[in-house]
Design a protein around this motif. Structure first.
Motif, PDB file in Angstrom:
ATOM      1  N   SER A  36       0.805  -1.217   0.000  1.00 51.09           N
ATOM      2  CA  SER A  36       0.000   0.000   0.000  1.00 51.09           C
ATOM      3  C   SER A  36       0.840   1.269   0.000  1.00 51.09           C
ATOM      4  O   SER A  36       0.384   2.318  -0.467  1.00 51.09           O
ATOM      5  N   ILE A  37       2.090   1.193   0.536  1.00 50.92           N
ATOM      6  CA  ILE A  37       2.894   2.416   0.599  1.00 50.92           C
ATOM      7  C   ILE A  37       3.567   2.722  -0.741  1.00 50.92           C
ATOM      8  O   ILE A  37       4.303   3.687  -0.869  1.00 50.92           O
ATOM      9  N   GLY A  38       3.268   1.902  -1.729  1.00 54.42           N
ATOM     10  CA  GLY A  38       3.659   2.234  -3.095  1.00 54.42           C
ATOM     11  C   GLY A  38       5.099   1.947  -3.434  1.00 54.42           C
ATOM     12  O   GLY A  38       5.656   0.931  -3.039  1.00 54.42           O
ATOM     13  N   GLY A  39       5.710   2.878  -4.167  1.00 51.43           N
ATOM     14  CA  GLY A  39       7.028   2.645  -4.713  1.00 51.43           C
ATOM     15  C   GLY A  39       6.976   2.852  -6.212  1.00 51.43           C
ATOM     16  O   GLY A  39       5.916   3.112  -6.788  1.00 51.43           O
ATOM     17  N   LYS A  40       8.096   2.720  -6.858  1.00 50.46           N
ATOM     18  CA  LYS A  40       8.169   3.000  -8.297  1.00 50.46           C
ATOM     19  C   LYS A  40       7.622   1.864  -9.148  1.00 50.46           C
ATOM     20  O   LYS A  40       7.349   2.050 -10.323  1.00 50.46           O
ATOM     21  N   ARG A  41       7.493   0.665  -8.555  1.00 51.27           N
ATOM     22  CA  ARG A  41       7.039  -0.517  -9.302  1.00 51.27           C
ATOM     23  C   ARG A  41       7.892  -0.723 -10.554  1.00 51.27           C
ATOM     24  O   ARG A  41       7.396  -1.196 -11.584  1.00 51.27           O
ATOM     25  N   LEU A  42       9.178  -0.379 -10.474  1.00 45.65           N
ATOM     26  CA  LEU A  42       9.986  -0.417 -11.693  1.00 45.65           C
ATOM     27  C   LEU A  42      10.196  -1.826 -12.221  1.00 45.65           C
ATOM     28  O   LEU A  42      10.310  -2.034 -13.428  1.00 45.65           O
ATOM     29  N   ARG A  43      10.236  -2.832 -11.321  1.00 49.20           N
ATOM     30  CA  ARG A  43      10.471  -4.199 -11.780  1.00 49.20           C
ATOM     31  C   ARG A  43       9.275  -4.759 -12.550  1.00 49.20           C
ATOM     32  O   ARG A  43       9.461  -5.278 -13.664  1.00 49.20           O
ATOM     33  N   PRO A  44       8.048  -4.679 -12.025  1.00 54.53           N
ATOM     34  CA  PRO A  44       6.921  -5.113 -12.858  1.00 54.53           C
ATOM     35  C   PRO A  44       6.735  -4.246 -14.093  1.00 54.53           C
ATOM     36  O   PRO A  44       6.337  -4.752 -15.150  1.00 54.53           O
TER      37      PRO A  44
END
Length: 327
Positions: A36-44
């Motif tokens: 829920s705290i998110g992030g860049k999601r760069l890997r997916p």
């Protein structure tokens, strides 16, 4: 080729709707919290980006493995924060800080297991190759973390060893993400290998950038306290480069500064200021920025072997977004 806004929308929908087992809440609430705290999601995002080079629409067979990459990454962050005693992650309390260390360890373990259940949902035709790639990568990430911890007690870490460590700790998972998307899309072995190299060098650039921002970033943007590596006396790219360039007396000054006490906020500030002053004197910040760009160029050389035109631009833009924060 799949549109970029379609990829972005798919990632948002995927993580807005991600689910974990409900009970016991004490085990699974930290998982929900980390996502829920998110992030860049760069890997997916990278997984779907390389997939998009070969396909015109997103299938369920790539979405769950893409989610598995992020879940695994989140597991590593939970355990890293315990080992580093980091109080903040993405601007909020880390799991061990919000709950406790034991909860963080156990929740991290189950998060790792959950990532495998998602990776397993890759199309049957490539399931074995995907699992083999992911399992190898997962072990390498742990190896990188072990090297990182061992470096803390050493004064003589050569840059070659440091780059090998960040290649394992950070590079291989980004490389795995790039290759996994292509593999699921049915790309050739040559393309898969070149995209792995693209992701690996981007991962190195990303970690050097992370080291740079840990000392010189904006806490509101970086999401955790600036100077954490210095406070914890961790070896970073900046530290290694400074030791390479320093005279004998400057090396003594740097080692003395890294050994300064940090029992109060005033002591922490003093240590950070002293170490950064030595970095500035030795010019390692410009060295770091130059290295980041060199690694980015190397990544794009591998990308150019895979595609050209708008497909190459998709990979170039991804790289630019990844390291643009340090330019």
């Amino acid at each position: 080729m799949i549109r970029q806004d379609t990829i972005d929308s798919a990632i948002k929908t995927l993580f807005d709707g991600i689910e974990f087992t409900k009970k016991p809440e004490g085990l699974y609430d930290p998982l929900r919290y980390m996502i829920s705290i998110g992030g860049k999601r760069l890997r997916p995002k990278l997984c779907l980006t390389t997939y998009s080079l070969y396909k015109n629409k997103i299938s369920p067979g790539v979405l769950e493995p893409a989610a598995g990459l992020e879940v695994f990454h989140s597991f590593t962050l939970i355990h890293d924060d315990i080992m580093d005693r980091s109080p903040l992650r993405r601007g909020v309390d880390t799991v061990w800080k919000k709950w406790d260390g034991d909860t963080a360890i156990l929740s991290g373990d189950v998060m790792c297991i959950d990532s495998y259940s998602r990776i397993m949902k890759a199309p049957r035709k490539v399931q074995g190759e995907v699992l083999e790639l992911f399992s190898k990568t997962a072990a390498e990430v742990c190896e990188g973390q072990q090297f990182d911890m061992e470096f803390e007690s050493r004064d003589d870490v050569p840059m070659e060893e440091y780059m090998n460590m960040i290649g394992l700790k950070t590079g291989v998972l980004i490389a795995c993400s790039a290759k996994m998307g292509a593999l699921i899309a049915g790309a050739s072995k040559e393309d898969c290998d070149n995209l792995y190299d693209y992701g690996f060098n981007l991962g190195l650039a990303f970690q050097v950038a992370d080291d740079f921002l840990d000392a010189y970033g904006d806490e509101k943007v970086f999401g955790k306290p600036i100077g954490g590596d210095i406070v914890n006396s961790k070896k970073s790219w900046l530290t290694i480069r400074a030791m390479e360039k320093a005279s004998d007396s400057q090396k003594k000054d740097l080692l003395k500064a890294m050994a300064m006490p940090v029992l109060s906020s005033e002591e922490k500030t003093a240590k950070i200021t002293c170490v950064k002053s030595l970095y500035d004197t030795l010019g390692v910040t410009s060295d770091a920025q130059r290295t980041i760009l060199d690694l980015n160029d190397k990544a794009l050389e591998s990308a150019a072997k895979v595609c050209s035109g708008v497909r190459y631009e998709r990979l170039r833009r991804f790289a630019d977004r990844l390291i643009g924060r340090t330019k």
